[in-house]
Design a protein around this motif. Structure first.
Motif, short mmCIF file in Angstrom:
data_model
loop_
_atom_site.label_atom_id
_atom_site.label_comp_id
_atom_site.label_asym_id
_atom_site.label_seq_id
_atom_site.Cartn_x
_atom_site.Cartn_y
_atom_site.Cartn_z
N ALA A 214 29.22 46.51 -11.23
CA ALA A 214 28.46 46.84 -10.04
C ALA A 214 28.50 45.68 -9.07
O ALA A 214 28.44 44.51 -9.47
CB ALA A 214 27.03 47.17 -10.42
N GLY A 215 28.60 46.01 -7.80
CA GLY A 215 28.59 44.99 -6.77
C GLY A 215 27.19 44.78 -6.25
O GLY A 215 26.20 45.19 -6.86
N VAL A 216 27.10 44.15 -5.09
CA VAL A 216 25.82 43.94 -4.43
C VAL A 216 25.38 45.26 -3.79
O VAL A 216 26.19 45.91 -3.12
CB VAL A 216 25.92 42.84 -3.36
CG1 VAL A 216 24.60 42.67 -2.64
CG2 VAL A 216 26.38 41.53 -4.00
N SER A 217 24.15 45.65 -4.03
CA SER A 217 23.66 46.87 -3.40
C SER A 217 22.48 46.55 -2.50
O SER A 217 21.73 45.59 -2.75
CB SER A 217 23.26 47.91 -4.45
OG SER A 217 22.24 47.42 -5.27
N GLN A 218 22.34 47.34 -1.45
CA GLN A 218 21.25 47.16 -0.49
C GLN A 218 20.63 48.50 -0.18
O GLN A 218 21.31 49.52 -0.16
CB GLN A 218 21.78 46.53 0.81
CG GLN A 218 22.28 45.11 0.63
CD GLN A 218 22.66 44.48 1.96
OE1 GLN A 218 23.82 44.15 2.20
NE2 GLN A 218 21.67 44.30 2.83
N SER A 219 19.34 48.46 0.08
CA SER A 219 18.65 49.69 0.47
C SER A 219 17.54 49.36 1.46
O SER A 219 16.96 48.27 1.42
CB SER A 219 18.07 50.39 -0.77
OG SER A 219 17.13 49.56 -1.42
#
Lengths: 116, 111
Positions: free
Chosen positions: A2-7
């Motif tokens: 998994a990479g960097v996630s943003q929300s």
């Protein structure tokens, strides 16, 4: 992995409201960065976390901006009393850190903030 | 202050041509440089890096050249493809793992 996630990926808010932007870095990365990117512009450094050290807040444009990183992992960028000039894409990045030669930063997809 | 800048804000090339994107940096103490590619609606993606003890580094279809004498960095893309169309940023490590980014160059590849 998994990479960097943003929300969220997009956020529209009214002027004067507070917003919170979330970043989940790559597991095991000790360094975390927040940047702001206005339309057609480069990346403006905001804040940098490294392990348990005090964060480097030198890029925060005003005291309306703050960020925290809980448990050395997830980070939240908070903008209070938003202004129209806060409209931009907010990018989060993480890197292995540790003071070695692991400078490469891995970026998330960003949160597009629009203040109306 | 420290700055990283680009000579050409937009570069238009034909598919199959070689592309060269240039970058000037001002901090002679910077020890590490990265090129990032950013496609529309996405975060920057690492392309290639180079340390200050090197003059040249090659990747797949890409080459980065570093000229420390004139503080100049370039990214060469061989046989440019439409999928290479994006904004390219150079960045320098000025210390303490903080990267300073340039304003970016938009690469437009015509079929």
């Amino acid at each position: 992995g998994a990479g960097v996630s943003q929300s969220p990926s997009n956020k529209v808010t009214e002027k004067g409201k507070d917003v919170e932007l979330r970043c989940d870095p790559i597991s095991g990365h000790t360094a975390l960065y927040w940047y702001r990117q206005s339309l057609g512009q480069g990346l403006e450094f905001l804040i940098y976390f490294q392990g348990n050290s005090a964060p480097d807040k030198s890029g925060l444009p005003s005291d309306r901006f703050s960020a925290e990183r809980t448990g050395g992992s997830v980070s939240t960028l908070t903008i209070q009393r938003t202004q129209q000039e806060d409209s931009a894409v907010y990018l989060c990045a993480s890197s292995q850190g540790g003071g070695g030669h692991s400078y490469e930063q891995y970026f998330g997809p960003g949160t597009r903030l629009t203040v109306t | 202050g420290e700055s990283v800048g680009l000579h050409l804000p937009t570069l238009s090339v034909q598919e199959g041509d070689n592309s060269i994107i240039n970058c000037a940096y001002s901090n002679s103490a910077s020890d590490y440089f990265i090129w990032y590619k950013q496609e529309s609606g996405k975060g920057p993606q690492f392309i290639i890096d180079i340390r200050s003890n090197m003059d040249k580094r090659q990747g797949q279809r890409v080459t980065v050249l570093l000229n420390k004498t004139v503080k100049h960095l370039s990214l060469q893309i061989a046989a440019t493809q439409p999928g290479d169309s994006a904004v390219y940023f150079c960045a320098e490590n000025t210390g303490f793992q903080k990267l300073v980014f340039g304003t970016g160059t938009r690469l437009l590849v015509s079929p």
